[in-house]
Design a protein around this motif. Structure first.
Motif: not given
Length: 69
Positions: A7-12, A15-19, A21-28, A52-57
Protein backbone atom coordinates in the motif's frame (compact mmCIF):
# COMPACT_ATOMS: atom_id res chain seq x y z
CA UNK A 1 3.64 -10.99 -6.15
CA UNK A 2 3.84 -9.81 -2.55
CA UNK A 3 5.16 -6.41 -3.69
CA UNK A 4 1.94 -5.81 -5.64
CA UNK A 5 0.01 -5.84 -2.37
CA UNK A 6 2.11 -3.00 -0.97
CA UNK A 7 0.00 0.00 0.00
CA UNK A 8 1.92 3.00 -1.29
CA UNK A 9 -0.32 5.52 0.46
CA UNK A 10 0.41 3.93 3.82
CA UNK A 11 4.15 3.92 3.05
CA UNK A 12 4.21 7.57 1.96
CA UNK A 13 2.27 8.65 5.05
CA UNK A 14 4.79 6.82 7.24
CA UNK A 15 7.70 8.40 5.36
CA UNK A 16 6.16 11.84 5.91
CA UNK A 17 5.44 11.01 9.57
CA UNK A 18 1.72 11.71 9.05
CA UNK A 19 -1.36 9.81 10.16
CA UNK A 20 -4.56 8.77 8.47
CA UNK A 21 -6.46 11.12 10.75
CA UNK A 22 -4.25 14.02 9.64
CA UNK A 23 -4.88 13.12 6.00
CA UNK A 24 -8.63 12.84 6.52
CA UNK A 25 -8.71 16.38 7.93
CA UNK A 26 -6.64 17.72 5.02
CA UNK A 27 -8.76 16.15 2.26
CA UNK A 28 -12.12 16.66 3.95
CA UNK A 29 -13.01 12.96 4.08
CA UNK A 30 -14.05 10.98 7.12
CA UNK A 31 -11.44 9.10 9.09
CA UNK A 32 -13.38 5.94 8.20
CA UNK A 33 -12.99 6.63 4.47
CA UNK A 34 -9.26 7.24 4.74
CA UNK A 35 -8.92 4.10 6.85
CA UNK A 36 -10.54 2.19 3.99
CA UNK A 37 -7.98 3.69 1.60
CA UNK A 38 -5.14 2.67 3.92
CA UNK A 39 -6.48 -0.87 4.34
CA UNK A 40 -7.16 -1.18 0.60
CA UNK A 41 -10.85 -1.82 1.04
CA UNK A 42 -11.66 1.20 -1.20
CA UNK A 43 -9.51 3.12 -3.67
CA UNK A 44 -9.71 6.91 -3.88
CA UNK A 45 -11.02 8.39 -7.11
CA UNK A 46 -8.52 10.20 -9.34
CA UNK A 47 -9.49 13.67 -8.11
CA UNK A 48 -8.94 12.61 -4.49
CA UNK A 49 -5.71 10.79 -5.39
CA UNK A 50 -4.36 13.98 -6.99
CA UNK A 51 -5.43 15.98 -3.93
CA UNK A 52 -3.63 13.51 -1.65
CA UNK A 53 -0.48 13.72 -3.78
CA UNK A 54 -0.55 17.54 -3.63
CA UNK A 55 -1.03 17.57 0.14
CA UNK A 56 1.77 15.03 0.68
CA UNK A 57 3.97 16.90 -1.83
CA UNK A 58 4.66 13.79 -3.91
CA UNK A 59 4.06 12.84 -7.52
CA UNK A 60 0.81 10.93 -7.93
CA UNK A 61 2.91 8.08 -9.37
CA UNK A 62 4.47 7.67 -5.92
CA UNK A 63 1.05 6.61 -4.61
CA UNK A 64 0.56 3.91 -7.24
CA UNK A 65 1.98 0.43 -7.66
CA UNK A 66 2.97 -0.38 -11.22
CA UNK A 67 1.19 -3.28 -12.87
CA UNK A 68 4.37 -3.99 -14.87
CA UNK A 69 6.54 -6.78 -13.54
Amino acid sequence: MEDRKLNRLKVVLAEKDKTGRWLSEKIGKSNCTVSKYLNQKVQPDLKTLNQIADILEVDVKDLLVSNKI
